[in-house]
Design a protein around this motif. Structure first.
Motif, short mmCIF file in Angstrom:
data_model
loop_
_atom_site.label_atom_id
_atom_site.label_comp_id
_atom_site.label_asym_id
_atom_site.label_seq_id
_atom_site.Cartn_x
_atom_site.Cartn_y
_atom_site.Cartn_z
N SER A 53 0.83 -1.21 0.00
CA SER A 53 0.00 0.00 0.00
C SER A 53 0.86 1.26 0.00
CB SER A 53 -0.90 0.03 1.24
OG SER A 53 -1.80 -1.04 1.20
N HIS A 55 0.35 4.95 1.22
CA HIS A 55 -0.56 5.79 1.98
C HIS A 55 -0.24 7.27 1.83
CE1 HIS A 55 -2.52 2.37 3.85
NE2 HIS A 55 -1.33 1.82 3.87
N VAL A 80 -8.52 -3.98 -4.14
CA VAL A 80 -7.85 -3.17 -3.12
C VAL A 80 -8.34 -3.60 -1.74
CG1 VAL A 80 -7.47 -1.20 -4.65
CG2 VAL A 80 -9.58 -1.35 -3.35
N GLU A 81 -7.60 -3.23 -0.72
CA GLU A 81 -7.91 -3.73 0.61
C GLU A 81 -9.09 -3.05 1.27
OE1 GLU A 81 -4.50 -0.74 1.50
OE2 GLU A 81 -5.10 -2.00 -0.15
#
Length: 115
Positions: A53, A55, A80-81
């Motif tokens: 990821s 961020h 995506v998570e």
């Protein structure tokens, strides 16, 4: 007058050294390969990429490395998570603190095999 001359010479030497140092840092930055967290898992019928990821980033992040761009371009599905459109940020921060990190004596290698 002599003191001013010495000061000027020292100042010029310092400026020259600063220029050399900046050139060396710029060269190291340009020749250092970019690191990007991406794993590739394959089977006879499927290829899956797992990307770490991102961020926080800025424009210097782009373009992504060619391997990452190629994986995105060739993907049939992008998963995506989390759906950021339906995110309660305060709840997410608490969950990450509770479940999203290993403790001091633990790490990912303790939970998955090298294969």
């Amino acid at each position: 007058m002599l003191q001013r001359s010495r000061f000027l010479r020292v100042w010029l030497v310092l400026i020259a050294l600063l220029g050399v140092a900046q050139a060396q840092v710029a060269q190291q930055t340009q020749t250092r390969p970019r690191r990007f967290l991406m794993w590739k898992a394959t089977s006879p019928t499927t290829t899956v990429y797992l990307v770490g990821s991102i961020h926080v980033g800025d424009k210097s992040l782009y373009p992504l490395p060619p391997e990452v761009e190629s994986a995105f371009t060739g993907a049939k599905v992008l998963a995506v998570e989390i759906n950021i459109k339906n995110l309660d940020q305060s709840k997410a921060v608490g969950l990450i603190g509770q479940f999203g990190m290993y403790g001091d004596s633990d790490n990912l290698a303790n939970h998955i095999s090298k294969e």
